[in-house]
Design a protein around this motif. Sequence first.
Motif, PDB file in Angstrom:
ATOM      1  N   ALA A  14       0.949  -1.349  -0.367  1.00 35.66           N
ATOM      2  CA  ALA A  14       0.240   0.178  -0.125  1.00 35.66           C
ATOM      3  C   ALA A  14       0.630   0.773   0.017  1.00 35.66           C
ATOM      4  O   ALA A  14       2.012   1.555   0.862  1.00 35.66           O
ATOM      5  N   ARG A  67      -5.040   9.836  -7.975  1.00 34.99           N
ATOM      6  CA  ARG A  67      -3.453   8.854  -7.966  1.00 34.99           C
ATOM      7  C   ARG A  67      -2.950   8.169  -8.904  1.00 34.99           C
ATOM      8  O   ARG A  67      -2.147   7.469  -9.444  1.00 34.99           O
ATOM      9  N   ASP A  85       0.491   5.919  -5.239  1.00 31.01           N
ATOM     10  CA  ASP A  85      -0.726   5.640  -3.943  1.00 31.01           C
ATOM     11  C   ASP A  85      -1.392   5.056  -4.200  1.00 31.01           C
ATOM     12  O   ASP A  85      -2.730   4.139  -2.969  1.00 31.01           O
ATOM     13  N   LYS A  87      -4.079   1.630  -2.762  1.00 31.57           N
ATOM     14  CA  LYS A  87      -4.415   1.382  -1.283  1.00 31.57           C
ATOM     15  C   LYS A  87      -5.294  -0.391  -2.020  1.00 31.57           C
ATOM     16  O   LYS A  87      -5.261  -1.124  -3.710  1.00 31.57           O
ATOM     17  N   SER A  88      -4.854  -1.584  -1.279  1.00 31.58           N
ATOM     18  CA  SER A  88      -6.278  -2.280  -0.499  1.00 31.58           C
ATOM     19  C   SER A  88      -7.473  -2.387  -1.898  1.00 31.58           C
ATOM     20  O   SER A  88      -7.397  -3.560  -2.094  1.00 31.58           O
ATOM     21  N   SER A 117      -1.673  -4.517   2.228  1.00 27.31           N
ATOM     22  CA  SER A 117      -1.679  -3.772   3.167  1.00 27.31           C
ATOM     23  C   SER A 117      -0.916  -4.097   4.965  1.00 27.31           C
ATOM     24  O   SER A 117      -0.353  -5.049   4.776  1.00 27.31           O
TER      25      SER A 117
END
Length: 117
Positions: A14, A67, A85, A87-88, A117
Amino acid sequence: QVQLVESGGGLVQAGGSLRLSCTASGRTFSSFPMGWFRQAPGKEREFVASISWSGTSTFYADSVKGRFTISRDNAKSTIYLQMNDLKSEDTGVYYCNAAPEPVNDYWGQGTQVTVSS
């Protein structure tokens, strides 16, 4: 007949970044807008981003805005998706296709993106 080959996926933590590529063959690539789509486990495929045939206009899903960046190189018949950036919830298989209306016959194998993560 159009063939789309996605690449560049992988396992990333992450906050990390990945750059996906999609190379097209079999048709004049530069003549139509393209997009990225993704499918998370147990969910339907969803739109991520699109780019006009000239590359001057882009559109993003709210979940990735700020992002992710989509771009294209018509000379190489390739579109890209720079993902920062991560994310899960970005985990899934990423596909490219015509946009905004993907063509069923154009779906490739996709490339797996896994964000830990």
